[in-house]
Design a protein around this motif. Structure first.
Motif, PDB file in Angstrom:
ATOM      1  N   ASP A  92      -0.212  -0.769  14.809  1.00  0.00           N
ATOM      2  CA  ASP A  92      -1.165  -1.849  14.524  1.00  0.00           C
ATOM      3  C   ASP A  92      -2.316  -1.336  13.666  1.00  0.00           C
ATOM      4  O   ASP A  92      -2.733  -2.001  12.708  1.00  0.00           O
ATOM      5  N   ILE A  93      -2.823  -0.183  14.010  1.00  0.00           N
ATOM      6  CA  ILE A  93      -3.912   0.430  13.246  1.00  0.00           C
ATOM      7  C   ILE A  93      -3.422   0.765  11.835  1.00  0.00           C
ATOM      8  O   ILE A  93      -4.135   0.527  10.852  1.00  0.00           O
ATOM      9  N   ASP A  94      -2.209   1.297  11.736  1.00  0.00           N
ATOM     10  CA  ASP A  94      -1.643   1.610  10.423  1.00  0.00           C
ATOM     11  C   ASP A  94      -1.526   0.353   9.566  1.00  0.00           C
ATOM     12  O   ASP A  94      -1.784   0.389   8.362  1.00  0.00           O
ATOM     13  N   ARG A  95      -1.141  -0.764  10.166  1.00  0.00           N
ATOM     14  CA  ARG A  95      -1.030  -2.026   9.441  1.00  0.00           C
ATOM     15  C   ARG A  95      -2.398  -2.477   8.919  1.00  0.00           C
ATOM     16  O   ARG A  95      -2.525  -2.948   7.794  1.00  0.00           O
ATOM     17  N   LEU A  96      -3.425  -2.321   9.746  1.00  0.00           N
ATOM     18  CA  LEU A  96      -4.784  -2.672   9.318  1.00  0.00           C
ATOM     19  C   LEU A  96      -5.237  -1.793   8.153  1.00  0.00           C
ATOM     20  O   LEU A  96      -5.828  -2.283   7.185  1.00  0.00           O
TER      21      LEU A  96
ATOM     22  N   GLN B  92      -9.467 -14.841   0.412  1.00  0.00           N
ATOM     23  CA  GLN B  92      -8.345 -15.245   1.263  1.00  0.00           C
ATOM     24  C   GLN B  92      -7.722 -14.036   1.947  1.00  0.00           C
ATOM     25  O   GLN B  92      -7.421 -14.077   3.142  1.00  0.00           O
ATOM     26  N   ARG B  93      -7.536 -12.968   1.189  1.00  0.00           N
ATOM     27  CA  ARG B  93      -6.958 -11.756   1.768  1.00  0.00           C
ATOM     28  C   ARG B  93      -7.876 -11.153   2.826  1.00  0.00           C
ATOM     29  O   ARG B  93      -7.427 -10.682   3.868  1.00  0.00           O
ATOM     30  N   LEU B  94      -9.175 -11.161   2.564  1.00  0.00           N
ATOM     31  CA  LEU B  94     -10.131 -10.640   3.528  1.00  0.00           C
ATOM     32  C   LEU B  94     -10.129 -11.491   4.794  1.00  0.00           C
ATOM     33  O   LEU B  94     -10.178 -10.959   5.915  1.00  0.00           O
ATOM     34  N   ASN B  95     -10.055 -12.799   4.642  1.00  0.00           N
ATOM     35  CA  ASN B  95      -9.988 -13.681   5.811  1.00  0.00           C
ATOM     36  C   ASN B  95      -8.721 -13.442   6.624  1.00  0.00           C
ATOM     37  O   ASN B  95      -8.757 -13.483   7.860  1.00  0.00           O
TER      38      ASN B  95
ATOM     39  N   ILE C 123      -6.297  -2.918   4.280  1.00  0.00           N
ATOM     40  CA  ILE C 123      -7.525  -2.485   3.612  1.00  0.00           C
ATOM     41  C   ILE C 123      -7.186  -1.778   2.291  1.00  0.00           C
ATOM     42  O   ILE C 123      -7.822  -2.028   1.255  1.00  0.00           O
ATOM     43  N   ASP C 124      -6.163  -0.934   2.326  1.00  0.00           N
ATOM     44  CA  ASP C 124      -5.739  -0.241   1.106  1.00  0.00           C
ATOM     45  C   ASP C 124      -5.285  -1.229   0.040  1.00  0.00           C
ATOM     46  O   ASP C 124      -5.586  -1.065  -1.147  1.00  0.00           O
ATOM     47  N   ASP C 125      -4.561  -2.273   0.458  1.00  0.00           N
ATOM     48  CA  ASP C 125      -4.109  -3.300  -0.489  1.00  0.00           C
ATOM     49  C   ASP C 125      -5.297  -4.049  -1.096  1.00  0.00           C
ATOM     50  O   ASP C 125      -5.313  -4.323  -2.301  1.00  0.00           O
ATOM     51  N   LEU C 126      -6.276  -4.380  -0.272  1.00  0.00           N
ATOM     52  CA  LEU C 126      -7.479  -5.046  -0.775  1.00  0.00           C
ATOM     53  C   LEU C 126      -8.218  -4.159  -1.778  1.00  0.00           C
ATOM     54  O   LEU C 126      -8.651  -4.621  -2.838  1.00  0.00           O
ATOM     55  N   GLU C 127      -8.344  -2.898  -1.445  1.00  0.00           N
ATOM     56  CA  GLU C 127      -9.024  -1.965  -2.333  1.00  0.00           C
ATOM     57  C   GLU C 127      -8.267  -1.836  -3.661  1.00  0.00           C
ATOM     58  O   GLU C 127      -8.866  -1.832  -4.741  1.00  0.00           O
ATOM     59  N   SER C 128      -6.967  -1.776  -3.588  1.00  0.00           N
ATOM     60  CA  SER C 128      -6.132  -1.690  -4.784  1.00  0.00           C
ATOM     61  C   SER C 128      -6.302  -2.926  -5.667  1.00  0.00           C
ATOM     62  O   SER C 128      -6.416  -2.818  -6.902  1.00  0.00           O
ATOM     63  N   LYS C 129      -6.320  -4.102  -5.048  1.00  0.00           N
ATOM     64  CA  LYS C 129      -6.512  -5.348  -5.804  1.00  0.00           C
ATOM     65  C   LYS C 129      -7.888  -5.374  -6.461  1.00  0.00           C
ATOM     66  O   LYS C 129      -8.029  -5.806  -7.603  1.00  0.00           O
ATOM     67  N   CYS C 130      -8.906  -4.915  -5.759  1.00  0.00           N
ATOM     68  CA  CYS C 130     -10.254  -4.864  -6.338  1.00  0.00           C
ATOM     69  C   CYS C 130     -10.267  -3.980  -7.580  1.00  0.00           C
ATOM     70  O   CYS C 130     -10.839  -4.355  -8.612  1.00  0.00           O
ATOM     71  N   ARG C 131      -9.641  -2.816  -7.487  1.00  0.00           N
ATOM     72  CA  ARG C 131      -9.576  -1.919  -8.648  1.00  0.00           C
ATOM     73  C   ARG C 131      -8.797  -2.565  -9.791  1.00  0.00           C
ATOM     74  O   ARG C 131      -9.196  -2.485 -10.949  1.00  0.00           O
TER      75      ARG C 131
END
Length: 61
Positions: A38-42, A17-20, A46-54
């Motif tokens: 905008d780039i910083d938000r993206l 869901q987060r990736l979508n 990505i950092d949040d997704l990586e953190s959740k994966c860890r």
């Protein structure tokens, strides 16, 4: 914050869901109108997704 997601299937659903959401934001960006914020938000997404994966990986150990 919400409750912790413990089981593997819920973790995968959450990450999908987060990736979508990230892909939706990426699709909505118009390159000629994109600003540094905008780039910083993206990157933050990505950092949040990586953190959740860890986090999920460490819960399984």
């Amino acid at each position: 914050m919400g409750s912790q997601i413990q089981d593997k299937n819920s973790q995968v659903v959450f990450l999908k869901q987060r990736l979508n959401m990230f892909l939706d934001v990426l699709d909505a960006i118009e390159p000629e109108n994109t600003e540094l914020e905008d780039i910083d938000r993206l990157i933050d997404m990505i950092d949040d997704l990586e953190s959740k994966c860890r986090e999920f990986k460490h819960r399984d150990m």
